[in-house]
Design an enzyme around this catalytic site. Structure first.
Site, mmCIF file in Angstrom:
data_model
loop_
_atom_site.group_PDB
_atom_site.id
_atom_site.type_symbol
_atom_site.label_atom_id
_atom_site.label_comp_id
_atom_site.label_asym_id
_atom_site.label_seq_id
_atom_site.Cartn_x
_atom_site.Cartn_y
_atom_site.Cartn_z
ATOM 1 N N GLY B 72 0.798 -1.212 0.000
ATOM 2 C CA GLY B 72 0.000 0.000 0.000
ATOM 3 C C GLY B 72 0.825 1.253 0.000
ATOM 4 O O GLY B 72 2.024 1.228 0.155
ATOM 5 N N GLN B 73 0.117 2.326 -0.159
ATOM 6 C CA GLN B 73 0.733 3.592 -0.493
ATOM 7 C C GLN B 73 0.749 4.576 0.662
ATOM 8 O O GLN B 73 0.505 5.739 0.482
ATOM 9 C CB GLN B 73 -0.009 4.222 -1.656
ATOM 10 C CG GLN B 73 0.107 3.420 -2.911
ATOM 11 C CD GLN B 73 1.483 3.563 -3.524
ATOM 12 O OE1 GLN B 73 2.049 4.633 -3.533
ATOM 13 N NE2 GLN B 73 2.029 2.469 -4.012
#
Ligand SMILES: Nc1nc2c(ncn2[C@@H]2O[C@H](COP(=O)(O)OP(=O)(O)O)[C@@H](O)[C@H]2O)c(=O)[nH]1
Ligand SMILES: [Mg+2]
Lengths: 593, 186
Positions: B72-73
């Site tokens: 994820g970011q």
């Protein structure tokens, strides 16, 4: 091939870990031998295993051996030759059934090759066009041996020049042959009917009836015969046909085919045409001042790159919003969609090796590639979102991964207002006086302005009068008379009671010497004594400075001082040429003594 | 049977629990490894919160494991970083066949090592160069080179090639980790 990650070994601290870059260098292969454009790159989970593959329609070195390549990570998974140069690659969902693995479509020549699970699945060919009856007639004559190959060639060339309908591939091939090969070619082909087929210039996809991420999509084709075709995703029949005034080279579609869609086609005549579902012909048109080299849709904005090295933004109704100049020629363009942050930006590959990323007009990031980038593709690759794939003119492959912590600062680039604009100025508070003054100014503005103007004119008048008076009485140290242009200045030296007075006299004419001048001092004889109050000036050579010295004795024992006037006269004239007032200093020597 | 039986047995003499963090990119094989390590009597709970990242936790008599994907970011990053404080040992799993994401693994490792809750602590780190059975897998030596492990000077670390599906290489790693934890405890 060398993975670039090894290069920054030895620097573990993140602050020094080239802090400026938002990208991780995942792979660089300078001899990948991939020659292609952005339209021929596509990313998709082709095997349905969660590992996204890269599809490349490769032109081969020099456009020679066109190939379809599928890459997994840094390596080529499969490779197969193509019958003609690729025009575009796309991945799309064909049907609702599970497993929902996307199909791959590759447009090449007059055909679209569709693959499922990387196995050939369907070949769609463009419907043939009606042949030119004249051309058919000529070939019929050849068939009946009524004309020899040379006559055939002449007649075909004639048709090629005159006719509106282009020749068939068969005739074009024939016209390229050497004399010796013609006979055999005619015998081989004369009994075949003339077929005329166009080729695909561009291809994209449009969702059929749902906006979902994984909804089925139709292929949209642009052809050399100035047409747009929409294909049914399962049966590959032509669902819709639209005609354009020119040959489409880039397509962008939004919406859903069955509901409502908007299609933008950038064409070879330097115009972008915008069509809607209900329109068989363009609804709006954007006339560019140059040829388009790329078209990307960002939400409702169409971004067009042109051969005039500029990026232009238009609304979907064709209204121009902005223009950004580029430092070099644009080679390719593509969309960057960073889903996790909801960012949509345009990537532009330039001839100087830069890849620039723009959000509207704002420059977000610049990547410097070792060579000019000819194709760009951003998306999920392997298992990583936000992967950027670039290929260069020299055939190298560069894969970069956007750092997971990277944020593109909207105004980080050189565009946008300067930072000084946002600093707050230290404005004084509005005082009572200020408010009163402002009110008065508002009420009596005209009167105030008039009063000011009157005073200004009076001031000017007075200044002018004083000047004229000074000129008339030669009260100034510069003589402007044409015959005796002179300059005078005086210096007083000493503490007193004896001073030394030096007059510097200069003839400011360019060539004429001056003779016959006199100097006269006027002074209060009770205060000062001069050895010689009146003397002749020697000949004044133009340009030279003549220091004339005299001593001044202060007679006052109270230390009072006065003005000594110096007059420069011409022999035989009573009005002085010029005059100077010397303010004598008080005699300090006496006080000290 | 569980590979951790001996480890937890030894530690079981002391009352205190040891928290082990098992980290790595998604798909590196963490779940597979942990399932192999799990003692048969371990209670496992699979927490899949709606916020978008998943944490697996299980406990044996004296060990607690917290496993999560470093994916994820950034939106959920601070959520998993929250667990760093309580970790007393780290198992970092790398997919040796994912050449492309080796840089991402390195980036995540660097970020982890620089986190204030990790940076100044001498916690042991065990690296599993997993999926060594796969054709495109690189050697554990190459993995440690690509991740610049030689630069970790202030923490004990060890790297093992592993095949989590067949359980190969896991014992060696666990033995090392056990020695390290004991060294700290005594
Ligand atoms: N060939 C091979 N596959 C593995 C190995 N370890 C895990 N896998 C596979 O990799 C995939 C991801 O594993 P998983 O444990 O879920 O990874 P996690 O996301 O880190 O928890 C699964 O399909 C596993 O079967 C291994 O050592 N060799
Ligand atoms: Mg897992």
């Amino acid at each position: 091939m060398a993975a670039a990650s090894g290069s920054d070994c030895g620097r573990r601290r993140p602050e020094s870990n080239d802090a400026g870059s938002k990208w991780l260098d995942a792979h660089y292969d300078p001899v990948a031998n991939i020659h292609t454009f952005s339209s021929c790159l596509a990313l998709a989970d082709l095997h349905g295993d969660g590992e996204f593959k890269l599809v490349v329609g490769d032109f081969g070195p020099g456009g020679q051996q066109p190939r379809l390549k599928v890459l997994k990570g840094p390596t080529v998974l499969t490779e197969s030759p193509l019958p003609a140069l690729p025009a575009a690659a796309a991945t799309f969902l064909m049907e609702q059934h599970e497993p929902r693995t996307p199909a791959l479509a590759l447009a090449s020549g007059p055909c679209v090759y569709v693959y499922k699970n990387l196995r050939p699945y369907f070949k769609f060919s463009l419907p043939p066009l009606p042949p030119n009856p004249l051309e058919q007639d000529v070939w019929n004559q050849a068939k009946e041996d009524r004309i020899d190959p040379l006559t055939l060639k002449e007649m075909l060339e004639d048709i090629r020049e005159k006719a509106e309908v282009p020749l068939s591939v068969q005739s074009l091939k024939f016209l390229q042959l050497e004399l010796s090969e013609m006979e055999a070619f005619v015998n081989q082909h004369k009994s075949k009917p003339i077929k005329r087929q166009t080729v695909i210039t561009t291809m994209t996809t449009v969702k059929k009836n749902l906006a979902d991420e994984d909804a089925i999509s139709c292929l949209v084709l642009g052809t050399e015969s100035k047409e747009l075709l929409v294909l049914d995703p399962e049966a590959f029949t032509v669902l819709s046909k639209m005609s354009l005034p020119s040959v489409p080279v880039f397509l962008e579609v939004s919406g859903q085919f069955d509901v409502e869609f908007r299609l933008a086609a950038a064409c070879r005549n330097g115009t972008v045409y915008i069509l809607r579902r209900d329109s068989k012909h363009p609804k709006y048109c954007i006339e560019l001042s140059a040829q388009p080299v790329g078209l990307v849709r960002v939400h409702k904005i169409l971004v067009v790159g042109t051969t005039q090295d500029s990026l232009q933004g238009f609304t979907h109704k064709g209204k121009k919003l902005w223009t950004v100049p580029m430092p070099a020629a644009i080679l390719t363009m593509s969309l960057l969609e960073q889903r996790s942050r909801g960012l949509h930006a345009v990537m532009v590959g330039l001839a100087n090796g830069e890849v620039r990323i723009y959000h509207d007009k704002a420059l977000l990031n610049v990547i410097r590639a070792p060579d000019a980038v000819t194709s760009l593709c951003f998306g999920r690759y392997g298992r990583e979102d936000n992967t950027l794939i670039m290929t260069t003119r020299g055939g190298s492959l560069i894969i970069k991964i956007l750092k997971r912590t990277a944020v593109f600062a909207e105004w980080g680039g050189e565009a946008g207002p300067p930072p000084a604009q946002s600093t707050k100025l230290n404005m004084p508070r509005k005082t009572r006086l200020y408010v009163d003054q402002t009110l008065r100014e508002r009420e009596a503005g005209t009167a105030m302005h008039r009063a000011f103007q009157t005073d200004l004119y009076l001031l000017r008048l007075r200044a002018a009068r004083a000047y004229v008076q000074a000129l008339e009485s030669s009260l100034n140290p510069v003589s402007a008379s044409a015959r005796e242009p002179l300059k005078l200045h005086a210096v007083v030296q000493g503490l007193g009671p004896t001073f030394k007075l030096t007059l510097h006299l200069q003839n400011t004419s360019t060539a004429r010497p001056i003779v016959g001048l006199l100097v006269c001092f006027l002074y209060n004889e009770g205060l000062y004594a001069l050895p010689c109050a009146f003397f002749k000036v020697p000949l004044l050579v133009p340009g030279l400075n003549y220091p004339l010295e005299t001593f001044v004795e202060s007679l006052s024992d109270k230390g009072s001082s006065d003005v000594i006037k110096v007059l420069v006269l011409r022999e035989g004239q009573s009005a002085p040429l010029l005059s100077a007032h010397i303010n004598m200093p008080a005699s300090e020597g006496l006080a000290a003594a | 049977m569980g590979l951790l039986d001996r480890l937890s047995g030894l530690l079981g003499l002391k009352k205190k629990e040891v928290h082990v963090l098992c980290l790595g990119l998604d798909n590196s094989g963490k779940t597979t490894i942990i399932n192999k390590l799990k003692p048969t009597n371990a209670q496992s709970q699979d927490i899949v919160p709606t916020i978008g990242f998943s944490i697996e936790k299980f406990k044996s008599s004296s060990l607690s494991f917290t496993v999560f994907d470093m994916s994820g970011q950034g939106r959920y990053r601070n959520l998993w970083e929250h667990y760093y404080k309580e970790g007393q040992a780290i198992i970092f799993v790398i997919d040796s066949s994912d050449r492309l994401r080796m840089v991402v693994a390195k980036e995540e490792l660097d970020t982890l090592l620089n986190h204030p809750d990790i940076k100044h602590r001498r916690i042991p780190i065990l690296f599993f160069a997993n999926k060594m059975d796969l054709r495109d897998a690189v050697t554990s030596v190459k993995v440690s080179q690509l991740l610049c492990l030689e630069n970790i000077k202030d923490k004990p670390w060890h790297i093992c090639a592993s095949d989590a599906i067949r359980g190969e290489g896991l014992q060696e790693g666990v033995d090392w980790l056990q020695d390290q934890i004991q060294a700290v405890k005594t």
